[in-house]
Write a protein that holds these residues in place. Structure first.
Motif, PDB file in Angstrom:
ATOM      1  N   ARG A  94     -28.413  73.062   0.637  1.00 17.65           N
ATOM      2  CA  ARG A  94     -27.709  72.242   1.761  1.00 17.65           C
ATOM      3  C   ARG A  94     -28.606  71.374   2.022  1.00 17.65           C
ATOM      4  O   ARG A  94     -29.405  71.623   3.157  1.00 17.65           O
ATOM      5  N   PRO A  95     -28.542  70.195   1.622  1.00 19.71           N
ATOM      6  CA  PRO A  95     -29.278  68.970   1.966  1.00 19.71           C
ATOM      7  C   PRO A  95     -29.201  68.447   3.429  1.00 19.71           C
ATOM      8  O   PRO A  95     -27.875  68.046   3.784  1.00 19.71           O
ATOM      9  N   VAL A  96     -30.415  68.559   3.967  1.00 18.96           N
ATOM     10  CA  VAL A  96     -30.101  67.307   5.326  1.00 18.96           C
ATOM     11  C   VAL A  96     -30.054  66.249   4.944  1.00 18.96           C
ATOM     12  O   VAL A  96     -29.578  65.318   6.040  1.00 18.96           O
ATOM     13  N   ILE A  97     -30.741  65.665   4.286  1.00 17.45           N
ATOM     14  CA  ILE A  97     -30.698  64.272   3.589  1.00 17.45           C
ATOM     15  C   ILE A  97     -30.047  64.430   2.287  1.00 17.45           C
ATOM     16  O   ILE A  97     -30.133  64.919   1.259  1.00 17.45           O
ATOM     17  N   GLY A  98     -28.983  63.416   2.207  1.00 18.04           N
ATOM     18  CA  GLY A  98     -28.292  62.827   0.685  1.00 18.04           C
ATOM     19  C   GLY A  98     -27.276  63.847   0.614  1.00 18.04           C
ATOM     20  O   GLY A  98     -26.682  64.566   1.235  1.00 18.04           O
ATOM     21  N   GLN A  99     -26.642  63.852  -0.550  1.00 16.31           N
ATOM     22  CA  GLN A  99     -25.601  64.800  -1.056  1.00 16.31           C
ATOM     23  C   GLN A  99     -25.761  65.380  -2.356  1.00 16.31           C
ATOM     24  O   GLN A  99     -26.545  64.857  -3.254  1.00 16.31           O
ATOM     25  N   LEU A 100     -25.063  66.459  -2.739  1.00 17.06           N
ATOM     26  CA  LEU A 100     -25.184  67.207  -3.896  1.00 17.06           C
ATOM     27  C   LEU A 100     -25.045  66.489  -4.959  1.00 17.06           C
ATOM     28  O   LEU A 100     -24.042  65.558  -4.938  1.00 17.06           O
ATOM     29  N   GLY A 101     -25.935  66.406  -5.986  1.00 12.69           N
ATOM     30  CA  GLY A 101     -25.714  65.676  -7.201  1.00 12.69           C
ATOM     31  C   GLY A 101     -26.419  64.192  -7.076  1.00 12.69           C
ATOM     32  O   GLY A 101     -26.488  63.525  -8.153  1.00 12.69           O
ATOM     33  N   ASN A 102     -26.906  63.586  -6.216  1.00  9.76           N
ATOM     34  CA  ASN A 102     -27.432  62.546  -5.986  1.00  9.76           C
ATOM     35  C   ASN A 102     -28.934  62.632  -5.837  1.00  9.76           C
ATOM     36  O   ASN A 102     -29.473  63.426  -5.224  1.00  9.76           O
ATOM     37  N   LEU A 103     -29.609  61.669  -6.627  1.00  6.72           N
ATOM     38  CA  LEU A 103     -31.079  61.540  -6.505  1.00  6.72           C
ATOM     39  C   LEU A 103     -31.486  60.935  -5.077  1.00  6.72           C
ATOM     40  O   LEU A 103     -30.719  59.724  -5.023  1.00  6.72           O
ATOM     41  N   GLU A 104     -32.000  61.405  -4.500  1.00  3.53           N
ATOM     42  CA  GLU A 104     -32.852  60.986  -3.352  1.00  3.53           C
ATOM     43  C   GLU A 104     -34.142  60.605  -3.270  1.00  3.53           C
ATOM     44  O   GLU A 104     -34.758  60.990  -3.808  1.00  3.53           O
ATOM     45  N   HIS A 105     -34.505  59.406  -2.402  1.00  7.24           N
ATOM     46  CA  HIS A 105     -35.807  59.049  -2.400  1.00  7.24           C
ATOM     47  C   HIS A 105     -36.028  58.919  -0.750  1.00  7.24           C
ATOM     48  O   HIS A 105     -35.309  58.189  -0.234  1.00  7.24           O
ATOM     49  N   VAL A 106     -37.089  59.602  -0.394  1.00  7.47           N
ATOM     50  CA  VAL A 106     -37.162  59.768   1.148  1.00  7.47           C
ATOM     51  C   VAL A 106     -38.583  59.485   1.509  1.00  7.47           C
ATOM     52  O   VAL A 106     -39.671  59.941   1.047  1.00  7.47           O
ATOM     53  N   PRO A 107     -38.792  58.692   2.483  1.00 10.03           N
ATOM     54  CA  PRO A 107     -40.031  58.392   2.919  1.00 10.03           C
ATOM     55  C   PRO A 107     -40.745  59.668   3.834  1.00 10.03           C
ATOM     56  O   PRO A 107     -39.901  60.093   4.716  1.00 10.03           O
ATOM     57  N   GLU A 108     -41.612  60.251   3.361  1.00  5.65           N
ATOM     58  CA  GLU A 108     -42.136  61.341   3.875  1.00  5.65           C
ATOM     59  C   GLU A 108     -43.841  61.210   3.989  1.00  5.65           C
ATOM     60  O   GLU A 108     -44.258  60.428   3.586  1.00  5.65           O
ATOM     61  N   HIS A 109     -44.242  62.215   4.729  1.00  2.98           N
ATOM     62  CA  HIS A 109     -45.768  62.378   5.008  1.00  2.98           C
ATOM     63  C   HIS A 109     -46.078  63.685   3.983  1.00  2.98           C
ATOM     64  O   HIS A 109     -45.496  64.453   3.958  1.00  2.98           O
ATOM     65  N   ARG A 110     -47.257  63.344   3.479  1.00  2.00           N
ATOM     66  CA  ARG A 110     -48.110  64.641   2.853  1.00  2.00           C
ATOM     67  C   ARG A 110     -49.031  65.001   3.872  1.00  2.00           C
ATOM     68  O   ARG A 110     -49.847  64.145   4.306  1.00  2.00           O
ATOM     69  N   VAL A 111     -49.066  66.207   4.223  1.00  2.00           N
ATOM     70  CA  VAL A 111     -49.727  66.927   5.713  1.00  2.00           C
ATOM     71  C   VAL A 111     -50.462  68.016   4.937  1.00  2.00           C
ATOM     72  O   VAL A 111     -50.263  68.914   4.169  1.00  2.00           O
TER      73      VAL A 111
ATOM     74  N   GLY B  29     -46.077  58.614   1.776  1.00  2.00           N
ATOM     75  CA  GLY B  29     -45.590  58.852   0.489  1.00  2.00           C
ATOM     76  C   GLY B  29     -43.930  58.784   0.332  1.00  2.00           C
ATOM     77  O   GLY B  29     -43.346  58.665   1.299  1.00  2.00           O
ATOM     78  N   VAL B  30     -43.523  59.004  -0.897  1.00  2.00           N
ATOM     79  CA  VAL B  30     -42.011  58.905  -1.118  1.00  2.00           C
ATOM     80  C   VAL B  30     -41.788  60.286  -1.914  1.00  2.00           C
ATOM     81  O   VAL B  30     -42.257  60.175  -2.947  1.00  2.00           O
ATOM     82  N   GLY B  31     -40.900  60.722  -1.286  1.00  2.00           N
ATOM     83  CA  GLY B  31     -40.490  62.280  -1.942  1.00  2.00           C
ATOM     84  C   GLY B  31     -39.217  61.883  -2.673  1.00  2.00           C
ATOM     85  O   GLY B  31     -38.263  61.084  -2.222  1.00  2.00           O
ATOM     86  N   GLN B  32     -39.015  62.736  -3.894  1.00  2.00           N
ATOM     87  CA  GLN B  32     -37.743  62.669  -4.322  1.00  2.00           C
ATOM     88  C   GLN B  32     -37.119  63.944  -4.768  1.00  2.00           C
ATOM     89  O   GLN B  32     -37.845  64.796  -4.882  1.00  2.00           O
ATOM     90  N   PHE B  33     -35.891  63.698  -4.793  1.00  2.00           N
ATOM     91  CA  PHE B  33     -35.072  65.275  -5.100  1.00  2.00           C
ATOM     92  C   PHE B  33     -33.660  65.004  -5.236  1.00  2.00           C
ATOM     93  O   PHE B  33     -33.141  64.094  -4.966  1.00  2.00           O
ATOM     94  N   ARG B  34     -33.133  65.950  -6.026  1.00  2.00           N
ATOM     95  CA  ARG B  34     -31.525  65.856  -6.415  1.00  2.00           C
ATOM     96  C   ARG B  34     -31.207  67.362  -5.864  1.00  2.00           C
ATOM     97  O   ARG B  34     -31.405  68.376  -6.773  1.00  2.00           O
ATOM     98  N   PRO B  35     -30.412  67.429  -4.803  1.00  2.00           N
ATOM     99  CA  PRO B  35     -29.631  68.566  -4.502  1.00  2.00           C
ATOM    100  C   PRO B  35     -28.708  68.818  -5.468  1.00  2.00           C
ATOM    101  O   PRO B  35     -27.640  68.272  -5.737  1.00  2.00           O
ATOM    102  N   ILE B  36     -28.626  70.478  -6.019  1.00  2.00           N
ATOM    103  CA  ILE B  36     -27.835  70.855  -6.912  1.00  2.00           C
ATOM    104  C   ILE B  36     -27.306  72.219  -6.424  1.00  2.00           C
ATOM    105  O   ILE B  36     -27.762  72.754  -5.548  1.00  2.00           O
ATOM    106  N   ARG B  37     -26.235  72.757  -7.067  1.00  2.00           N
ATOM    107  CA  ARG B  37     -25.644  73.929  -6.897  1.00  2.00           C
ATOM    108  C   ARG B  37     -25.366  74.426  -5.275  1.00  2.00           C
ATOM    109  O   ARG B  37     -24.387  73.742  -4.931  1.00  2.00           O
ATOM    110  N   ASP B  38     -26.075  75.223  -4.700  1.00  2.00           N
ATOM    111  CA  ASP B  38     -25.678  75.625  -3.371  1.00  2.00           C
ATOM    112  C   ASP B  38     -26.731  75.245  -2.525  1.00  2.00           C
ATOM    113  O   ASP B  38     -26.742  75.638  -1.313  1.00  2.00           O
TER     114      ASP B  38
END
Length: 119
Positions: free
Chosen positions: A64-81, A53-62
């Motif tokens: 500490r994203p491992v992928i992406g940057q604060l404020g940017n909407l990210e789309h990441v290839p992920e597995h649902r397990v 699947g594809v996960g999406q998220f926007r890191p905000i406030r505090d």
């Protein structure tokens, strides 16, 4: 390794742990939850359902994203397990998930299943 699931010496309360993880981290996270006691069904171990699947998220406030940057909407290839686990091991398995998962706040949920006694 027998899990004691219904039909294997009586009924045992089970949970299902469902989580999303970046594809490259799936094997490491699964190894951790298996070590903590998840994934056994009867005489089978390391049982899991894994779907792309594809996960999406926007890191905000505090965040500490491992992928992406604060404020940017990210789309990441992920597995649902999905894995089963004996309910008494819930805390240990979730702790193993949180320790092994690369995200600072992983998406997961735990479902309680019905207990069936086939004796």
């Amino acid at each position: 390794m027998s899990s004691g699931i219904a039909g294997q010496g009586g009924a045992q309360a089970l949970d299902v742990l469902v989580f999303c993880v970046p594809r490259e981290s799936t094997d490491d996270v699964l190894a951790a939850v298996f070590q903590a006691g998840a994934g056994s069904i009867g005489d089978y171990e390391h049982c899991a359902f894994v779907a792309d699947g594809v996960g999406q998220f926007r890191p905000i406030r505090d965040a500490r994203p491992v992928i992406g940057q604060l404020g940017n909407l990210e789309h990441v290839p992920e597995h649902r397990v999905e894995v089963v686990l004996p309910r008494p091991l819930r805390a240990a398995v979730v702790a193993a998930l949180l320790e092994a998962h690369p995200y600072d706040v992983p998406a997961y949920h735990v479902l309680e299943t019905a207990t069936l006694d086939r004796s």
